[in-house]
Enzyme design. Sequence first.
Site, short mmCIF file in Angstrom:
data_model
loop_
_atom_site.label_atom_id
_atom_site.label_comp_id
_atom_site.label_asym_id
_atom_site.label_seq_id
_atom_site.Cartn_x
_atom_site.Cartn_y
_atom_site.Cartn_z
N GLY A 166 0.82 -1.29 0.14
CA GLY A 166 -0.08 0.05 0.06
C GLY A 166 0.85 1.23 0.15
N ASN A 169 1.44 3.05 -2.63
CA ASN A 169 0.54 3.84 -3.44
C ASN A 169 -0.43 4.54 -2.59
OD1 ASN A 169 1.63 4.40 -6.36
ND2 ASN A 169 1.71 2.31 -6.06
N ASN A 224 -6.48 2.70 -12.31
CA ASN A 224 -5.10 1.83 -12.20
C ASN A 224 -3.90 2.23 -12.36
OD1 ASN A 224 -4.04 -0.84 -11.20
ND2 ASN A 224 -3.67 -1.37 -13.39
N HIS A 248 0.05 0.87 -13.10
CA HIS A 248 0.76 -0.16 -13.45
C HIS A 248 2.25 0.00 -13.84
CE1 HIS A 248 1.05 -4.27 -15.71
NE2 HIS A 248 2.02 -3.55 -16.33
N ASP A 276 -5.47 -4.09 -18.69
CA ASP A 276 -4.30 -3.05 -18.97
C ASP A 276 -4.29 -2.46 -20.32
OD1 ASP A 276 -3.10 -3.77 -16.26
OD2 ASP A 276 -1.82 -5.18 -17.07
N GLU A 309 5.84 6.36 -9.46
CA GLU A 309 4.37 6.13 -9.26
C GLU A 309 3.70 6.96 -8.28
OE1 GLU A 309 3.15 2.03 -8.72
OE2 GLU A 309 4.91 1.16 -9.54
C1 GAR Z 1 3.07 -1.27 -7.57
O1 GAR Z 1 4.17 -1.08 -8.10
C2 GAR Z 1 1.85 -1.24 -8.61
O2 GAR Z 1 2.09 -0.40 -9.86
C3 GAR Z 1 1.73 -2.58 -8.86
O3 GAR Z 1 1.86 -3.46 -7.66
C4 GAR Z 1 2.75 -2.36 -6.87
C5 GAR Z 1 1.89 -2.21 -5.49
O4 GAR Z 1 2.73 -1.69 -4.65
N1 GAR Z 1 0.41 -2.87 -9.58
C6 GAR Z 1 0.29 -3.85 -10.54
O5 GAR Z 1 1.36 -4.63 -10.84
C7 GAR Z 1 -1.01 -4.03 -11.28
N2 GAR Z 1 -0.88 -4.84 -12.36
P1 GAR Z 1 2.19 -0.90 -3.36
O6 GAR Z 1 1.30 -1.89 -2.71
O7 GAR Z 1 3.43 -0.58 -2.61
O8 GAR Z 1 1.31 0.13 -3.76
#
Ligand code: GAR
Length: 201
Positions: A16, A18, A112, A114, A155, A184
Amino acid sequence: MKSRKVNLAVLASGSGSNLAALIDGVNDGVITDARVSVVISNKKDAYALQRAEKTGIQGISIKRSDFACDKDFDRYLLKKLREFKIDVVLLAGYMRILTEPVLEAYRERILNIHPSLLPEFGGKGMYGMRVHEEVIKSGAPVSGCTVHLVDENIDRGPILAQASVSVLPGETPQELAAKVLKEEHKLYPATVQKFIAELDI
Ligand code: GAR
């Protein structure tokens, strides 16, 4: 100026970070006129839920095995989104594919993030560290992240924003992931802000 605050739900399955960037975005005024109203996870141990709790945001976990099929799971998810009067759904490391009940109800209202420059390195099975491993294997000199609208095509929904980073010779997937994640955390709040500014609420 909005007539009221836009209610955001963040769906997360993992650490989490993000989610944290989005909450910081609201608190620091990068995201105006919106609040994170609920955090929902399909993993009860997701650190994202603890982050929610620490910041006084309600966290909910929903277990897939409590439901007969993905659609039933998503019908329940939709019920929760409605309970919290959610306007916009933000996927932040949410490791499930959304199905028709939620996609229909929130058409063009689901974003989303990615960890690649879509359409490269996206699609079924491409998530988390897998993406960075494939980027490095391919020898691509550039990678990055993409914020896009979510629809039935995994995606492939319309791209809202991207940020790029260079891939250095000898870099590991973990090193690349950390670099992309940093981008991100800037790109997602900024893009959410632009997106909600254009909403008629
Ligand atoms: C992030 O890098 C996000 O872009 C990716 O998972 C990670 C989550 O990190 N999402 C995907 O791969 C979706 N296809 P977080 O839990 O620290 O935010």
